[in-house]
Design an enzyme around this catalytic site. Structure first.
Site, PDB file in Angstrom:
ATOM      1  N   GLU A 196       0.835  -1.202   0.000  1.00 52.23           N
ATOM      2  CA  GLU A 196       0.000   0.000   0.000  1.00 52.23           C
ATOM      3  C   GLU A 196       0.872   1.256   0.000  1.00 52.23           C
ATOM      4  O   GLU A 196       1.847   1.351   0.747  1.00 52.23           O
ATOM      5  CB  GLU A 196      -0.886  -0.033   1.243  1.00 52.23           C
ATOM      6  CG  GLU A 196      -1.809   1.144   1.425  1.00 52.23           C
ATOM      7  CD  GLU A 196      -2.649   1.018   2.689  1.00 52.23           C
ATOM      8  OE1 GLU A 196      -3.600   1.803   2.844  1.00 52.23           O
ATOM      9  OE2 GLU A 196      -2.364   0.115   3.518  1.00 52.23           O
TER      10      GLU A 196
ATOM     11  N   LYS B  69      -9.080   2.846  -2.687  1.00 51.55           N
ATOM     12  CA  LYS B  69      -9.439   2.166  -1.443  1.00 51.55           C
ATOM     13  C   LYS B  69     -10.818   2.630  -0.967  1.00 51.55           C
ATOM     14  O   LYS B  69     -11.098   3.828  -0.892  1.00 51.55           O
ATOM     15  CB  LYS B  69      -8.374   2.472  -0.391  1.00 51.55           C
ATOM     16  CG  LYS B  69      -8.505   1.752   0.939  1.00 51.55           C
ATOM     17  CD  LYS B  69      -7.305   2.097   1.815  1.00 51.55           C
ATOM     18  CE  LYS B  69      -7.329   1.395   3.154  1.00 51.55           C
ATOM     19  NZ  LYS B  69      -6.131   1.735   3.959  1.00 51.55           N
TER      20      LYS B  69
ATOM     21  N   CYS C  89      -5.674  -3.055   1.932  1.00 52.64           N
ATOM     22  CA  CYS C  89      -5.604  -3.119   3.398  1.00 52.64           C
ATOM     23  C   CYS C  89      -6.975  -3.200   4.054  1.00 52.64           C
ATOM     24  O   CYS C  89      -7.598  -4.253   4.075  1.00 52.64           O
ATOM     25  CB  CYS C  89      -4.786  -1.940   3.924  1.00 52.64           C
ATOM     26  SG  CYS C  89      -4.069  -2.236   5.569  1.00 52.64           S
TER      27      CYS C  89
END
Length: 565
Positions: free
Chosen positions: A43, A121, A157
């Protein structure tokens, strides 16, 4: 059909866009030579994690976008190679009165010089050390791309800790989930990650590959330990923690069409005990803070006590003996065994060791203040003068030679204010700031029983571990003159500070009310000291740093009972 993939478990530097891009290109080329046709990077690998308010600067996010395009251009010749790169994307539309945030925590899918897709994300964490809602806008879409005949669903994540992102990826045709991560270490976090990702794999019935960052960044440490799970949650591969490496595995399609992870049993790193992981976290945190910030070495005050002894051992394991200097600064109250043990330990580790007495300087300070202090007994003022003299000497040596001062205070001291502003708190990096005193003793014993970095067994003299702790700022002083026994104090701190238990809950667990209320008061009134403390390595789920944001000025007192308007 098989697809060989690689995880770039690498240590990036925040803001070093050129260096980070070069690392990714180098990893892609090495992985390609070894037969991989899919490379996952962690990430925000271009920017480094966490870039904090750099992300608010348009020039920074624009430079990150340019770096991603540069990586794509550099990999044009790698036929059929797919590379996933984490990066911030977008910016803000600004006017004189309003700023509309359009920035995303993103990942781009690169193949043969082209950016095929960019995924934003969806789930932005805003707890513990995370502050992503300050910087990013949640994404709305999903990303499923093809690599070597396999449909890969991309998550970032926190996405994988929620149901919807993975379910949308599966609905979009994903046969495997690729999760890229920057998840800071704390004790027990690795097992928690694997368990939660196993739940996710089972919930969607897909294998899952978890690519994780490694390295230290200011107060946080990333432990790597990237892994892969089968669709039933079984662990198929796991890399070593706290080490940079390329991690290889294969995805194979079975006769019934499903995809599974294929890896040699040796691809699962041997389990390590919590103390070994904690030691590696502290060592990596010191090494990266000093190395990434360009300090030539470290210096610390070696008192003959347990805290400075542990910090010295960590520093030598992190930097090597030639980059560490220890200074003993005896006062009129320093016991002979303190300097004897300090000399002994410095000799065991082979570091430069000097002794600079503060006796004459202390007398000079007292003489200068004699008229002001006239008629008053000696108390904490004189004790703190000694600590501040030592802090001044260490900072003077730091200024002259460039080495950073490592402070040696622990979490129990920081919690209760058993530390001196501009004295033992003076320095640039607080190595054991997040270790309770009982953990300090346990870790010292662990290090004496192990030699992970080849510096010689039992670096800490046994008497340092077994003697009662003392600041040695007045005759016959021990820590327990001012604090509860450490096993009691640390038990209360773990419940009250780390786990947010209420005072009545802690008392119900068997602790004395007066002691609990006293500890809670000490925590409350010493916030002003902690705000002025150096940054230190976070190794628990609640540290004094980004995890702890209490006001200095506050009249709320939990011990006074419910405060209703």
């Amino acid at each position: 059909m098989t697809l060989k993939l690689a995880i770039a478990q690498l240590n990036f530097v925040v803001g070093d866009l050129v260096g980070n891009a070069q690392k990714i290109v180098g990893a892609a080329r090495e992985a390609y030579v070894q037969g991989a046709r899919l490379l996952l990077t962690p990430e925000l690998s271009i920017a480094g994690y966490a870039a904090e308010d750099l992300l608010l600067r348009p020039a920074f996010t624009e430079a990150c976008d340019d770096a991603v395009k540069g990586i794509a251009a550099a990999l044009t010749d790698l036929k059929d190679m797919v590379v996933v790169v984490g990066h911030p994307s977008g910016g803000s539309l600004r006017s004189r009165s309003v700023a509309v945030q359009l920035r995303h925590n993103a990942a781009s899918v690169i193949k043969e010089g082209r950016i095929l897709e960019t995924y934003a994300k969806r789930e932005l964490p805003n707890y513990q050390v995370f502050d992503e809602r300050r910087y990013f806008t949640p994404g709305q879409g999903t990303c499923v791309f093809e690599a070597g005949g396999v449909s890969v669903g991309l998550l970032i994540c926190e996405d994988a800790w929620f149901d919807a992102p993975a379910e949308l990826a599966r609905a979009g045709g994903a046969e495997v989930l690729a999760v890229i991560n920057a998840s800071p270490y704390h004790v027990g976090k690795e097992g928690e990650r694997v368990a939660r990702m196993a739940d996710r794999a089972r919930a969607v019935g897909l294998p899952l590959v978890y690519a994780h960052l490694v390295g230290g960044q200011d107060e946080v440490v990333f432990d790597g330990a990237s892994f892969a799970l089968q669709a039933d949650g079984a662990l198929a591969a796991q890399a070593e923690s706290f080490r940079e490496r390329l991690v290889f595995m294969e995805l194979a399609r079975g006769v019934q069409g499903g995809v599974a992870v294929v890896a040699d049993p040796s691809a699962i790193a041997a389990p390590r005990d919590p103390e070994a992981q904690l030691w590696d976290a502290l060592v990596l945190g010191v090494r990266d803070y000093i190395g990434k910030n360009g300090f030539p070495g470290a210096i610390l005050g070696l008192s003959g006590g347990i805290d400075s002894a542990l910090v010295l051992a960590i520093a030598v394991d992190a930097l090597g003996k030639d980059k560490v200097r220890a200074v003993m600064m005896p006062s009129p109250y320093t016991a002979d065994i303190s300097w004897i043990d300090a000399r002994d330990m410095a000799g065991r580790l082979g570091v430069r060791y000097d002794e600079i007495s503060i006796k004459d300087t202390f007398e000079s300070f007292k003489a200068a203040l004699a008229e002001e202090f006239k008629g008053r007994p000696e108390d904490t003022a004189e004790e703190n003068i000694q600590a501040r003299i030592r802090g001044t000497l260490l900072m003077g040596l730091s200024n002259k030679f460039g080495a950073i001062v490592l402070t040696t205070g622990n979490k129990s001291e920081m919690a209760t204010g058993y530390c001196t502003l501009y004295g033992d708190m003076a320095g640039g990096f607080a190595v054991i700031k997040d270790l309770l005193k009982t953990t300090v003793f346990a870790l010292a014993r662990w290090r004496n029983a192990h030699d992970p970095y080849g510096t010689g067994a039992a670096p800490i003299p046994e008497r340092i571990i077994t003697r009662p702790p003392s600041a040695e700022l007045r005759p016959d002083q021990t820590d327990q003159d001012s604090l509860p026994p450490y096993d009691v104090l640390d038990g209360i701190l773990a419940r009250y500070m780390q786990d947010d238990e209420g005072i009545d809950e802690i008392i119900a667990a068997g602790y004395d009310r007066a002691v609990v209320e006293r500890v809670a008061r000490l925590i409350r009134i010493n916030e002003y000291k902690r705000r002025q403390a150096p940054v230190g390595i976070r190794v628990t789920h609640r540290s004094f740093g980004k995890d702890w944001r209490y006001p200095i000025t506050s009249k709320f007192n939990e011990t006074a009972g419910a405060q209703k308007p």
